[in-house]
Design a protein around this motif. Structure first.
Motif, PDB file in Angstrom:
ATOM      1  N   ILE A  44      -9.204  15.755  11.435  1.00  0.00           N
ATOM      2  CA  ILE A  44      -8.122  16.679  11.801  1.00  0.00           C
ATOM      3  C   ILE A  44      -7.982  16.735  13.322  1.00  0.00           C
ATOM      4  CG2 ILE A  44      -7.379  19.099  11.848  1.00  0.00           C
ATOM      5  CD1 ILE A  44      -8.498  19.407   9.063  1.00  0.00           C
ATOM      6  N   THR A  45      -6.757  16.573  13.804  1.00  0.00           N
ATOM      7  CA  THR A  45      -6.452  16.706  15.227  1.00  0.00           C
ATOM      8  C   THR A  45      -5.364  17.757  15.389  1.00  0.00           C
ATOM      9  OG1 THR A  45      -6.983  14.385  15.657  1.00  0.00           O
ATOM     10  CG2 THR A  45      -5.635  15.523  17.309  1.00  0.00           C
ATOM     11  N   TYR A  46      -5.544  18.647  16.353  1.00  0.00           N
ATOM     12  CA  TYR A  46      -4.550  19.685  16.653  1.00  0.00           C
ATOM     13  C   TYR A  46      -3.743  19.263  17.877  1.00  0.00           C
ATOM     14  CZ  TYR A  46      -7.345  22.464  13.467  1.00  0.00           C
ATOM     15  OH  TYR A  46      -8.006  22.920  12.353  1.00  0.00           O
ATOM     16  N   VAL A  47      -2.466  19.593  17.877  1.00  0.00           N
ATOM     17  CA  VAL A  47      -1.627  19.287  19.034  1.00  0.00           C
ATOM     18  C   VAL A  47      -0.906  20.545  19.496  1.00  0.00           C
ATOM     19  CG1 VAL A  47       0.330  18.496  17.609  1.00  0.00           C
ATOM     20  CG2 VAL A  47       0.156  17.788  20.007  1.00  0.00           C
ATOM     21  N   ILE A  48      -0.951  20.793  20.787  1.00  0.00           N
ATOM     22  CA  ILE A  48      -0.247  21.908  21.430  1.00  0.00           C
ATOM     23  C   ILE A  48       0.519  21.314  22.606  1.00  0.00           C
ATOM     24  CG2 ILE A  48      -0.471  24.184  22.511  1.00  0.00           C
ATOM     25  CD1 ILE A  48      -3.256  24.407  21.231  1.00  0.00           C
ATOM     26  N   ILE A  49       1.814  21.679  22.717  1.00  0.00           N
ATOM     27  CA  ILE A  49       2.665  21.004  23.704  1.00  0.00           C
ATOM     28  C   ILE A  49       3.508  21.999  24.495  1.00  0.00           C
ATOM     29  CG2 ILE A  49       4.295  19.112  24.056  1.00  0.00           C
ATOM     30  CD1 ILE A  49       3.821  18.318  21.083  1.00  0.00           C
ATOM     31  N   GLU A  50       3.452  21.891  25.812  1.00  0.00           N
ATOM     32  CA  GLU A  50       4.381  22.608  26.692  1.00  0.00           C
ATOM     33  C   GLU A  50       5.619  21.727  26.832  1.00  0.00           C
ATOM     34  OE1 GLU A  50       2.217  23.040  30.337  1.00  0.00           O
ATOM     35  OE2 GLU A  50       0.555  24.121  29.390  1.00  0.00           O
TER      36      GLU A  50
ATOM     37  N   ILE B  96       0.376  23.259  16.540  1.00  0.00           N
ATOM     38  CA  ILE B  96       0.249  24.678  16.876  1.00  0.00           C
ATOM     39  C   ILE B  96       1.334  25.009  17.893  1.00  0.00           C
ATOM     40  CG2 ILE B  96      -1.225  26.489  17.840  1.00  0.00           C
ATOM     41  CD1 ILE B  96      -3.648  24.688  17.066  1.00  0.00           C
ATOM     42  N   LEU B  97       2.260  25.888  17.510  1.00  0.00           N
ATOM     43  CA  LEU B  97       3.311  26.313  18.425  1.00  0.00           C
ATOM     44  C   LEU B  97       2.781  27.372  19.393  1.00  0.00           C
ATOM     45  CD1 LEU B  97       6.256  26.590  15.856  1.00  0.00           C
ATOM     46  CD2 LEU B  97       5.867  24.752  17.516  1.00  0.00           C
ATOM     47  N   GLY B  98       3.552  27.617  20.445  1.00  0.00           N
ATOM     48  CA  GLY B  98       3.100  28.525  21.504  1.00  0.00           C
ATOM     49  C   GLY B  98       2.950  29.963  21.088  1.00  0.00           C
ATOM     50  N   ASP B  99       3.553  30.351  19.948  1.00  0.00           N
ATOM     51  CA  ASP B  99       3.373  31.718  19.450  1.00  0.00           C
ATOM     52  C   ASP B  99       2.546  31.729  18.168  1.00  0.00           C
ATOM     53  OD1 ASP B  99       5.228  30.559  17.777  1.00  0.00           O
ATOM     54  OD2 ASP B  99       6.548  32.310  17.667  1.00  0.00           O
ATOM     55  N   GLN B 100       1.652  30.714  18.032  1.00  0.00           N
ATOM     56  CA  GLN B 100       0.780  30.626  16.856  1.00  0.00           C
ATOM     57  C   GLN B 100      -0.690  30.517  17.279  1.00  0.00           C
ATOM     58  OE1 GLN B 100       2.469  27.284  14.692  1.00  0.00           O
ATOM     59  NE2 GLN B 100       4.023  28.580  13.724  1.00  0.00           N
ATOM     60  N   LEU B 101      -1.058  31.369  18.224  1.00  0.00           N
ATOM     61  CA  LEU B 101      -2.401  31.288  18.826  1.00  0.00           C
ATOM     62  C   LEU B 101      -3.378  32.203  18.087  1.00  0.00           C
ATOM     63  CD1 LEU B 101      -1.189  31.323  22.546  1.00  0.00           C
ATOM     64  CD2 LEU B 101      -1.283  29.400  20.941  1.00  0.00           C
ATOM     65  N   ASN B 102      -3.448  31.990  16.785  1.00  0.00           N
ATOM     66  CA  ASN B 102      -4.228  32.844  15.889  1.00  0.00           C
ATOM     67  C   ASN B 102      -5.642  32.289  15.719  1.00  0.00           C
ATOM     68  OD1 ASN B 102      -5.284  34.361  13.807  1.00  0.00           O
ATOM     69  ND2 ASN B 102      -3.617  33.984  12.370  1.00  0.00           N
TER      70      ASN B 102
ATOM     71  N   TYR C  56      -9.064  26.846  10.867  1.00  0.00           N
ATOM     72  CA  TYR C  56     -10.220  26.519  11.703  1.00  0.00           C
ATOM     73  C   TYR C  56     -11.544  26.679  10.960  1.00  0.00           C
ATOM     74  CZ  TYR C  56      -6.209  27.203  14.637  1.00  0.00           C
ATOM     75  OH  TYR C  56      -4.934  27.136  15.140  1.00  0.00           O
ATOM     76  N   ASN C  57     -11.463  27.129   9.708  1.00  0.00           N
ATOM     77  CA  ASN C  57     -12.653  27.211   8.862  1.00  0.00           C
ATOM     78  C   ASN C  57     -12.727  26.042   7.889  1.00  0.00           C
ATOM     79  OD1 ASN C  57     -13.249  29.744  10.015  1.00  0.00           O
ATOM     80  ND2 ASN C  57     -11.902  30.777   8.561  1.00  0.00           N
ATOM     81  N   ASP C  58     -11.674  25.240   7.834  1.00  0.00           N
ATOM     82  CA  ASP C  58     -11.646  24.067   6.955  1.00  0.00           C
ATOM     83  C   ASP C  58     -12.675  23.030   7.412  1.00  0.00           C
ATOM     84  OD1 ASP C  58      -9.557  25.111   5.553  1.00  0.00           O
ATOM     85  OD2 ASP C  58      -8.020  23.845   6.443  1.00  0.00           O
TER      86      ASP C  58
END
Length: 515
Positions: free
Chosen positions: A30-36, A11-17, A23-25
């Protein structure tokens, strides 16, 4: 049933949907990663509020996912495990956790799109890419819409979007209110009335995050009150700003959307662009919320207020994204007017005697914000008239504004503002003398310079710069039919006046710190 592959989703920083179908799957394995990352903070020098805003919004989104029992890996900027580079971080995570599949959503920036394609080519595991499920259009829709046409005109695209999505339509063919566009009703000067409600602000203490950014050594521009951060950084915040806009600002938005005033940073503008561009809210729900409120309050709100707002989102925003994907990567190198000057130092200090420039720049430095006319007809107008290289202009706009992401910044700046694309976005250069600024604002009232004077030491710099620009760019622009009248007026000026105009313009361009 086959076991679901152990999957890493980026998940990129401009994909905060929040509403993405991901998220309904079935969330098994499944693991999500968000990185600064320094990769993202350092490719351009950004406004401190922009860095804080993105990191804060990303952290809030990760918290939202964790609260709903999604598996999330989050790297903060100073995390010792953080490699500060997307490829290195992903390779390390995939190797250490034995992921069998990597998934990501289509980035909105060409730079990241290319990087992720390369990353996937180098991975030995299965990869898959998904739509962000945010925009009304796909990347290629605008290219297909204008295929075979000699010129791209936003109005035709906008009308098609209105018809396609049934927005402000009385039937399949006819626009509500009898007109497609109420732009002529959207050009009023604000003179102190009607009263402007305070913007829906926030007073968040972000001092801890600010310290983390300082500790990381990230170079930034601009100012921030870390004890009172004023931007929406969650979906709840964003919906609050949207609802506040409907109830308090929409009623006069259209009338004064082009107005400028020394005492008002935001006027009747919504301040929703950061929420939209990070995808905390979607253009569809913004438009639907606006329409619902309008239809419930038609006795109070004129259609011109609503159409003016919807045109920006359904028309302009989608149009600019389409241009971006149609024209990149070459678009980033266009400089059709061959401008070469450097951006003056006062763009980073607001230290100038030009009142309009001072107010537009100080607003940008203090708030990471300026509305579209400040950007287009003040700071952008000056940069074009002084013949600044579009690369310089792009860097400033992309860095300084809270809502600036390349897909929306470069098309507005290099195209609409600087005419560096030679007319792909705009049908003519958006340049003006001081008279337009005086018409739309109170900036000229207490200025060091006199807007009524064309030449002389106390004449408005925009006046001599404007005529000098037409004179010096005649070869490039005289074939433009929309410029015909201005060149006709230029030709009527006597040689003595033009010599003085050229001399003054040269001094302004060569010695900007004096002004």
């Amino acid at each position: 049933m086959a076991e679901k592959l152990k999957t890493l989703r980026l998940i990129l920083g401009d994909q905060l949907n929040h509403q993405h179908s991901w998220y309904n799957d079935d969330q098994e394995n499944i693991t999500y990663v968000i990185i600064e990352m320094r990769q993202e903070t350092d490719y351009m020098t950004h406004h401190i509020q922009k860095v804080i805003g993105f990191f804060s919004a990303m952290r809030n989104f990760a918290k939202h996912l964790k609260e709903r029992d999604h598996e999330v890996i989050y790297f903060k900027i100073n995390d010792p495990k953080n490699e500060q580079d997307l490829a290195k971080n992903l390779e390390k995570l995939i190797s250490a956790n034995d992921f069998k599949k990597f998934e990501y959503q289509l980035p909105d920036e060409y730079r990241l799109d290319e990087q992720l394609k390369e990353i996937c080519n180098n991975l030995s595991i299965e990869t898959e890419v998904f739509d962000t499920e945010h925009f009304f259009t796909k990347r290629e829709d605008l290219r297909n819409f204008f295929e075979g046409k000699k010129q791209l005109i936003m109005e035709y695209f906008y009308r098609d979007m209105r018809k396609k999505h049934g927005i402000l339509m009385t039937n399949a063919k006819d626009p509500e209110g009898g007109k497609w566009n109420f732009d002529k009703s959207n050009r009023k000067k604000w003179k102190g009335e009607p009263e402007i409600p305070h913007a829906r602000g926030f007073r968040k203490d972000v001092s801890k995050l600010y310290s983390e950014i300082e500790k990381a050594g990230i170079k930034t521009i601009g100012m921030v009150n870390e004890k009172s951060f004023n931007w929406p950084t969650s979906r709840e915040d964003s919906l609050s700003v949207l609802n506040y806009f409907c109830k308090n600002l929409l009623v006069h938005f259209g009338d004064f959307q082009d107005a400028l005033h020394t005492d008002q940073e935001y006027l009747f503008h919504s301040r929703l662009s950061f929420s939209l561009n990070t995808k905390m809210i979607s253009p569809g729900e913004v438009i639907n919320t606006i329409l619902d409120y309008y239809y419930d309050h038609k006795d109070e709100i004129d259609i011109s207020q609503v159409e003016g707002f919807i045109r920006q989102i359904l028309g302009w925003r989608e149009y600019m994204r389409g241009i971006y994907w149609k024209e990149m990567p070459g678009y980033k190198r266009t400089n059709k007017l061959r401008n070469q000057k450097q951006l003056p130092e006062f763009y980073w200090t607001a230290d100038t005697k030009m009142n309009c420039m001072h107010h537009a720049i100080i607003n940008s430095l203090e708030n990471a914000y300026a509305h579209h006319i400040q950007r287009l007809m003040i700071t952008g107008n000056y940069a074009l008239l002084t013949q600044v290289h579009p690369d310089e202009v792009d860097k400033w706009y992309l860095g300084i504004y809270m809502d600036a992401i390349e897909w929306v910044e470069i098309t507005n700046t290099r195209g609409m503002s600087q005419f560096a694309d030679g007319g792909i976005v705009a049908t003519k250069p958006y340049v003006s003398s001081g008279s337009y600024i005086n018409k739309m604002s109170n900036y000229c009232q207490n200025c060091h310079y006199k807007v009524s004077k064309k030449i002389g030491d106390n004449s408005c710099p925009f006046n001599s710069l404007y005529w000098n620009f037409l004179d010096s760019k005649r070869e490039e622009l005289q074939g433009n039919q929309r410029m015909k009248m201005m060149f006709s007026l230029l030709d009527k000026k006597d040689s003595g006046e033009m010599e003085k105009i050229r001399e003054r313009a040269k001094r302004i361009i060569d010695q900007p710190s004096d002004f």
